[in-house]
Structures are given as C-alpha cells and as structure tokens.
Design a protein around this motif. Structure first.
Motif, PDB file in Angstrom:
ATOM      1  N   GLU A   1       6.412  -3.056   4.093  1.00  0.00           N
ATOM      2  CA  GLU A   1       5.112  -2.838   4.727  1.00  0.00           C
ATOM      3  C   GLU A   1       4.399  -1.615   4.155  1.00  0.00           C
ATOM      4  O   GLU A   1       3.165  -1.590   4.073  1.00  0.00           O
ATOM      5  CB  GLU A   1       5.292  -2.700   6.237  1.00  0.00           C
ATOM      6  N   ILE A   2       5.154  -0.587   3.770  1.00  0.00           N
ATOM      7  CA  ILE A   2       4.529   0.584   3.153  1.00  0.00           C
ATOM      8  C   ILE A   2       3.874   0.195   1.827  1.00  0.00           C
ATOM      9  O   ILE A   2       2.751   0.623   1.516  1.00  0.00           O
ATOM     10  CB  ILE A   2       5.578   1.704   2.939  1.00  0.00           C
ATOM     11  N   LYS A   3       4.548  -0.623   1.036  1.00  0.00           N
ATOM     12  CA  LYS A   3       3.968  -1.073  -0.237  1.00  0.00           C
ATOM     13  C   LYS A   3       2.680  -1.862  -0.009  1.00  0.00           C
ATOM     14  O   LYS A   3       1.686  -1.691  -0.729  1.00  0.00           O
ATOM     15  CB  LYS A   3       4.982  -1.934  -0.990  1.00  0.00           C
ATOM     16  N   LYS A   4       2.684  -2.718   1.007  1.00  0.00           N
ATOM     17  CA  LYS A   4       1.469  -3.487   1.306  1.00  0.00           C
ATOM     18  C   LYS A   4       0.335  -2.569   1.732  1.00  0.00           C
ATOM     19  O   LYS A   4      -0.820  -2.745   1.319  1.00  0.00           O
ATOM     20  CB  LYS A   4       1.750  -4.504   2.412  1.00  0.00           C
TER      21      LYS A   4
ATOM     22  N   ASN B   1      13.183   5.856  -5.517  1.00  0.00           N
ATOM     23  CA  ASN B   1      12.606   4.747  -6.291  1.00  0.00           C
ATOM     24  C   ASN B   1      11.275   4.284  -5.689  1.00  0.00           C
ATOM     25  O   ASN B   1      10.344   3.920  -6.428  1.00  0.00           O
ATOM     26  CB  ASN B   1      13.585   3.571  -6.353  1.00  0.00           C
ATOM     27  N   LEU B   2      11.209   4.278  -4.357  1.00  0.00           N
ATOM     28  CA  LEU B   2       9.963   3.863  -3.695  1.00  0.00           C
ATOM     29  C   LEU B   2       8.836   4.832  -4.031  1.00  0.00           C
ATOM     30  O   LEU B   2       7.731   4.411  -4.390  1.00  0.00           O
ATOM     31  CB  LEU B   2      10.179   3.808  -2.175  1.00  0.00           C
ATOM     32  N   VAL B   3       9.103   6.128  -3.911  1.00  0.00           N
ATOM     33  CA  VAL B   3       8.074   7.125  -4.202  1.00  0.00           C
ATOM     34  C   VAL B   3       7.670   7.046  -5.671  1.00  0.00           C
ATOM     35  O   VAL B   3       6.472   7.103  -6.004  1.00  0.00           O
ATOM     36  CB  VAL B   3       8.573   8.543  -3.848  1.00  0.00           C
ATOM     37  N   SER B   4       8.672   6.908  -6.555  1.00  0.00           N
ATOM     38  CA  SER B   4       8.379   6.824  -7.986  1.00  0.00           C
ATOM     39  C   SER B   4       7.497   5.607  -8.293  1.00  0.00           C
ATOM     40  O   SER B   4       6.537   5.688  -9.078  1.00  0.00           O
ATOM     41  CB  SER B   4       9.692   6.744  -8.776  1.00  0.00           C
ATOM     42  N   PHE B   5       7.821   4.490  -7.645  1.00  0.00           N
ATOM     43  CA  PHE B   5       7.020   3.275  -7.849  1.00  0.00           C
ATOM     44  C   PHE B   5       5.563   3.506  -7.440  1.00  0.00           C
ATOM     45  O   PHE B   5       4.626   3.133  -8.158  1.00  0.00           O
ATOM     46  CB  PHE B   5       7.629   2.120  -7.056  1.00  0.00           C
ATOM     47  N   LEU B   6       5.373   4.095  -6.271  1.00  0.00           N
ATOM     48  CA  LEU B   6       4.014   4.309  -5.765  1.00  0.00           C
ATOM     49  C   LEU B   6       3.244   5.270  -6.673  1.00  0.00           C
ATOM     50  O   LEU B   6       2.044   5.076  -6.927  1.00  0.00           O
ATOM     51  CB  LEU B   6       4.066   4.855  -4.335  1.00  0.00           C
ATOM     52  N   ARG B   7       3.904   6.314  -7.156  1.00  0.00           N
ATOM     53  CA  ARG B   7       3.224   7.259  -8.051  1.00  0.00           C
ATOM     54  C   ARG B   7       2.804   6.586  -9.352  1.00  0.00           C
ATOM     55  O   ARG B   7       1.696   6.812  -9.854  1.00  0.00           O
ATOM     56  CB  ARG B   7       4.131   8.451  -8.345  1.00  0.00           C
ATOM     57  N   ASP B   8       3.683   5.749  -9.885  1.00  0.00           N
ATOM     58  CA  ASP B   8       3.352   5.067 -11.145  1.00  0.00           C
ATOM     59  C   ASP B   8       2.287   3.992 -10.929  1.00  0.00           C
ATOM     60  O   ASP B   8       1.338   3.864 -11.717  1.00  0.00           O
ATOM     61  CB  ASP B   8       4.615   4.421 -11.736  1.00  0.00           C
ATOM     62  N   GLU B   9       2.457   3.215  -9.858  1.00  0.00           N
ATOM     63  CA  GLU B   9       1.558   2.092  -9.598  1.00  0.00           C
ATOM     64  C   GLU B   9       0.122   2.557  -9.338  1.00  0.00           C
ATOM     65  O   GLU B   9      -0.838   1.895  -9.734  1.00  0.00           O
ATOM     66  CB  GLU B   9       2.072   1.280  -8.402  1.00  0.00           C
ATOM     67  N   TYR B  10      -0.004   3.718  -8.688  1.00  0.00           N
ATOM     68  CA  TYR B  10      -1.334   4.189  -8.310  1.00  0.00           C
ATOM     69  C   TYR B  10      -1.650   5.554  -8.935  1.00  0.00           C
ATOM     70  O   TYR B  10      -2.266   6.411  -8.314  1.00  0.00           O
ATOM     71  CB  TYR B  10      -1.443   4.259  -6.771  1.00  0.00           C
ATOM     72  N   SER B  11      -1.224   5.688 -10.158  1.00  0.00           N
ATOM     73  CA  SER B  11      -1.473   6.946 -10.890  1.00  0.00           C
ATOM     74  C   SER B  11      -2.962   7.162 -11.137  1.00  0.00           C
ATOM     75  O   SER B  11      -3.379   8.280 -11.445  1.00  0.00           O
ATOM     76  CB  SER B  11      -0.709   6.944 -12.218  1.00  0.00           C
ATOM     77  N   ASN B  12      -3.748   6.099 -11.001  1.00  0.00           N
ATOM     78  CA  ASN B  12      -5.198   6.206 -11.198  1.00  0.00           C
ATOM     79  C   ASN B  12      -5.931   6.574  -9.905  1.00  0.00           C
ATOM     80  O   ASN B  12      -7.157   6.496  -9.840  1.00  0.00           O
ATOM     81  CB  ASN B  12      -5.758   4.892 -11.750  1.00  0.00           C
TER      82      ASN B  12
END
Length: 462
Positions: free
Chosen positions: A403-406, A438-449
């Motif tokens: 749900e956080i990812k969504k 891994n979750l935090v890393s994913f979010l930082r990479d996915e939304y680096s813009n």
C-alpha cells in the motif's frame, strides 16, 4: 380605603423611609423589584435600533462592545428593563445583516453576537423579577419573534430558548400556552378530549386524526412540539394525552413523547405500536431515541426484536454501549451468530475499522489481522501495527509495503509525499532490516525526479 392604605397614611414619611431602606438592604429580590418599579427610562427602542443600523458599513459591523457595556452598567444599577431595551435594539438591527458577512471574515462572530443579544435580553427580563402582568408584554414579544422566524425561515430556536428563559412561573407558561393555542386552531383537539371536564376519553390509543385534520408542515409541527412541551411543564396530562393521540404522526419527537406517556400508564403494547410507527416512518439518526425506547420495551419480552434493534443501533451509531448491552443479553451459544451478523452489516458499509475492533474485543486476532492486511487502507495499517504487527510481522510488512508503494505512485503534492514518509517511519517499527532498506532504496530510485518527495524522506529520517 384599605387597611394598608390607612396605615400608610398614618405612618410618618421618615418611618416609612427607614423601613423601606432596611427591607431593601435585606432582600436583593425586593431591591430589584423596587428598581424596576422606579424605572422611568426614556430609552427609545426605535432610536437605538436606527443608531446601531446606521453604524453598519460595507463588510463592516458596529462596535457592539459599546452597547454591551452600556447594558451592563444598567444591570449593575438594577435597571434590567433598560438593559433589555439595548439588547433588543441590538438583535433587531443585527437580524437584517446576518447573511451579509463571509463566515471567514467575521460572519460567525456576528451571528454569535446576534444569538447572545437575544439570550441576554431574556436573562434581563427574568432577572427583573417582574410580576406576571408586567412580564406578559415581553412574553408576547418573544412569542411573536419565535413565530415570525419560523415563517420567514430565520432562527426560531433562539427565541424559543428566550421564552424558556424568561418564563419562570406557571402563569407565564399558561400565558405562552394561550398565545400558541390561538395559532393552532380547532384541529388541535379531537372528539376524545372534553375541555369542560378536563378528561381524555380513551378510545383507540394508536388512532391519529384524519389526514386532512392533522397539522402539517415544519412550522406547524414545531409550534405543536412547543405546545406539548408546555403541557408537560404545567403537568396537563389529560390534554397532553389527547393531543399526542391525535397528532403523534407529525414528528419523531411527538411519537416518542406519546410512546413514553403510554408506557408510563402501563399501555406497553400501544407504546410499542406508536414507537414502531415512528421508527419506520422517520429515518436514520432521527429515530435513535425511538429505537432506544423500543429496546427497553423489547428486553425480556421479545428477544428477537431486541437483538435486531440493538444490532441496527450499533451498526449505525458505533456506540459500544449498545454492543456491550447486546452481548450481556445474548446467550453464549448465540453470540457468535450475532457477531457474524454485525460484521456482515458493517462490511456492507465499509466499516473495516469497527470490524477490526470487534475482532480484537472477541480475541479473534487472526480475523482482525486478515481484515487489516486485506484492505487497502494505510490508516488501518498505521492504527493497528502495535496490536497486530507482531502476529505475523513478515505478512504485515508485505501488505503494508504494497500500500505504501501504491500511495507513493499516486502522490503528486508535498503533503502526500509527507504522508508516505510518515508511513515509512511507522512500518520501520517492525524492524529496520534489509526489507525496509530495500523499500526505501526503491522509492528513492523510482522517484528520483521528485525533489520534494526526496526532501520529505530526508526530513522523516528514512
């Protein structure tokens, strides 16, 4: 000449003065009546109202403090009717301007001042301790305002409250009753009430007047409710019974009052019939008191009706006193079925948080866990992490992470980024392990813009 008048004629003025001074000092109420008697004010209501009216400007209101202070000074001197004149001038001038001001620019304060002025007016008349004959003009004035506000769609409740404030004796209430009765015409009574003998001839206790004879509309119903409350106050039970028998279908208030009257007289079957009519005829939260009345009647006599009514009350109101009372009255071997019925009804209303609370109360931890992890509500995950996170930390983390990812994918403004960051701090309490990193890393990479999003993550310390 009466004996009193003769005594006054015979008594020297200095003796009368000494007696009066002593009695006034010993009796504050007498002193107030004395001030009221000597009140020879030249305050003119119309001049005062015009003066206040002239002080209104575009989007601006007068300084009412000046008038309030003046009224207070009169009250301190015992001149309550002068103070009442000022408050009346205030609210009469205010009334024409109630809809001119934006609620966010002084509108609420102006409306409150209007309401306060009416209340202060009534308090002044009450505190003047006037004899009934002198109070009548004030009762009639407030009564006329109450009716006018109803008919014009204004604020009748303020004048209704004022009437209850300034009426203090049975004579006051009966005068108000006579004014109201004149407005309610001959439809008020049926042929079961004999005013000459003051009796209510009992017929069918649940048969109301014919449709064309009933009072109708919001305004007439409100007047009738006021009339019923007055009959209660002066304990006119015969007239009360006759009117309620005839008009109870007009409102939920009259329905409930009649049902209670019937129950008080031991007519429980008729009371239930009337209350059931009201619960079916009216709707939603309007019928809570009627249904509460019914559960009291059903308990011990009709278990099925008691259970069904209590379930409905709890589902609609989420008041745990209903739940506890229902549980206490339900046999143990039937309680599971009752709980399932409640949960099914709550589920149809999307009340997942209440369902979780029920499962936790019933120590059904697995059901509570599944309810939280199968919903898509981040607030539920956050609310129950302390109670359910340890039940299966890995599964709880996976569902919460989903749900956080969504939420991160849908976020488009800083306040939503902040909410995601706050949920990351919450999920972190399950353990700052590799899955969290891994979750935090994913979010930082996915939304680096999204610089604002990254900034909120930094502020949250994740």
């Amino acid at each position: 000449m009466s004996d009193i008048e003769e005594k006054l004629e015979e008594t020297p003025p200095e003796v009368l003065r000494a007696f009066l001074a002593r009695e006034l000092a010993a009796d504050p109420d007498l002193e107030q009546r004395f001030h009221s008697f000597l009140n020879t004010s030249d305050l003119d209501i119309y001049e005062l109202r015009d003066e206040i009216e002239s002080k209104y400007g575009y989007q601006s209101v007068p300084n009412f403090t000046t008038y309030e202070d003046r009224a207070e000074s009169y009250i301190e001197k015992g001149r309550h009717r002068d103070a009442a004149t000022i408050y009346r001038a205030m609210f009469e001038a205010m009334r024409d301007h109630l809809h001119e001001f934006d609620p966010h620019r002084g509108g609420f304060e102006h409306d409150q001042s209007f309401q306060d002025a009416i209340a202060s007016y009534a308090t002044c008349i009450r505190d003047a301790n006037l004899p009934h004959e002198e109070k009548r003009e004030y009762i009639e004035y407030c009564f006329d305002q109450w009716l006018d506000e109803h008919e014009e769609g204004g604020f009748p409740q303020h004048f209704r409250e004022a009437l209850w404030e300034l009426c203090t004796t049975e004579d006051d209430y009966r005068y108000w009753q006579s004014l109201l009765r004149d407005r309610l015409d001959d439809r008020l009574y049926g042929d079961q009430y004999d005013e000459d003998t003051d009796t209510w001839r009992r017929g069918d206790l649940t048969a109301s007047a014919d449709e064309e004879e009933l009072l109708d509309g919001f305004t007439e119903t409100a007047w009738l409710r006021g009339y019923v409350e007055l009959l209660d106050r002066i304990d006119e039970q015969a007239e009360l019974g006759a009117i309620l028998n005839r008009h109870y279908p007009a409102s939920r208030h009259l329905c409930l009052r009649y049902a209670r009257l019937l129950a008080e007289e031991g007519e429980n079957e008729a009371a239930i019939t009337v209350a059931e009519y009201g619960a079916d005829e009216f709707s939603g939260s309007d019928t809570v008191e009627l249904r509460e009345f019914l559960v009291d009647q059903y308990e011990g006599t009709d278990p099925d009706a008691f259970r069904d009514t209590m379930i409905r009350l709890f589902v609609e109101q989420t008041d745990w006193t209903y739940y506890d009372r229902l549980k206490a009255a339900t046999p143990d071997d039937e309680w599971e079925h009752v709980v399932n019925t409640i949960v099914d009804r709550l589920d149809s209303r999307w009340e997942a948080d209440t369902i979780v609370e029920i499962y936790l109360r019933e120590e059904q931890t697995e059901d509570a866990f599944e309810t939280v992890t199968n919903t898509h509500d981040l607030n539920l995950f956050e609310a129950y992490i302390d109670q359910l996170g340890d039940h299966d930390p890995a599964a709880y983390f996976d569902a919460y992470r989903r749900e956080i990812k969504k939420a991160a994918a849908d976020a488009s403004r800083r306040k939503y980024y902040r909410q995601v960051a706050e949920h990351l701090r919450t999920i972190q309490t399950l353990g700052r392990d590799r899955r969290f990193e891994n979750l935090v890393s994913f979010l930082r990479d996915e939304y680096s813009n999204r610089p604002a999003f990254l900034d909120e993550l930094e502020k949250a310390g994740v």
